[in-house]
Design a protein around this motif. Sequence first.
Motif, PDB file in Angstrom:
ATOM      1  N   ILE A  33       0.834  -1.212   0.000  1.00 39.43           N
ATOM      2  CA  ILE A  33       0.000   0.000   0.000  1.00 39.43           C
ATOM      3  C   ILE A  33       0.865   1.257   0.000  1.00 39.43           C
ATOM      4  O   ILE A  33       0.600   2.221  -0.740  1.00 39.43           O
ATOM      5  N   VAL A  34       1.912   1.264   0.827  1.00 42.65           N
ATOM      6  CA  VAL A  34       2.812   2.418   0.882  1.00 42.65           C
ATOM      7  C   VAL A  34       3.497   2.636  -0.459  1.00 42.65           C
ATOM      8  O   VAL A  34       3.637   3.775  -0.942  1.00 42.65           O
ATOM      9  N   GLY A  35       3.926   1.550  -1.094  1.00 46.65           N
ATOM     10  CA  GLY A  35       4.599   1.666  -2.386  1.00 46.65           C
ATOM     11  C   GLY A  35       3.682   2.208  -3.463  1.00 46.65           C
ATOM     12  O   GLY A  35       4.075   3.077  -4.260  1.00 46.65           O
ATOM     13  N   ILE A  36       2.437   1.709  -3.492  1.00 50.39           N
ATOM     14  CA  ILE A  36       1.469   2.186  -4.484  1.00 50.39           C
ATOM     15  C   ILE A  36       1.093   3.645  -4.214  1.00 50.39           C
ATOM     16  O   ILE A  36       0.960   4.464  -5.134  1.00 50.39           O
ATOM     17  N   ALA A  37       0.926   3.971  -2.923  1.00 52.46           N
ATOM     18  CA  ALA A  37       0.590   5.357  -2.566  1.00 52.46           C
ATOM     19  C   ALA A  37       1.719   6.312  -2.942  1.00 52.46           C
ATOM     20  O   ALA A  37       1.480   7.438  -3.398  1.00 52.46           O
TER      21      ALA A  37
END
Length: 229
Positions: A33-37
């Motif tokens: 999620i952090v990477g996509i965000a």
Amino acid sequence: MRHIERHRTQHIGWMRASVLGANDGIVSTASLIVGIAAAQASHGSILVTGVAGLVAGAMSMAAGEYVSVHSQADTEEADLARERAELVADPAAEHRELTAIYVGRGLSYQLASQVAEQLAAHDAIGAHARDELGISEVVSARPIQAALASAGSFALGAVLPLAVAALAPEKDLILWIALTSLLFLASLGGVAARVGGASPLLGAWRVTFWGALAMAVTAGVGSIFGAVL
């Protein structure tokens, strides 16, 4: 009156799979999620990616744990089959082998020989499995139990950062995910260490450090590719 003792090793099979699964669920989903965000994806895309990661991760954990533990079970069964054949082919040699094990543990030769003889008369393959091969009911491989525990705990772990992603403000999403996931990991590490009889602080520190590193690296990769795209 029977003396009953409860040991932590009785739960080592499912506990190891459960802790590993929950830890992976939190770390991998939060990092994803952090990477996509960080790549400037929309909130909807982030949630869809998180759900996909939960399902794929749970199935992957179940399959990997089942295959791994089943391989251990196959190895154990092969060793037991060989031991049964050796007991039939040369019981005297197997008696000497068992006697030598007990001598090495501190018994006199005469007593070790008597113990080996009596244990073999009661349950020869059980004695050799336990004392020669190190296979017992407590630590024997249970593939289905391990697969279910691993998949279920992964899903439970993954739900935590996914729920935060759904509820947190979009502009502060990365900060919310990072902080809450580290809190989840610290709690999991502390509880797991306590159940296992280790230091809760040390257990919490270990999983928190590696979780923070995973999220930082993934965020960096997402930011780089997001900038390129």
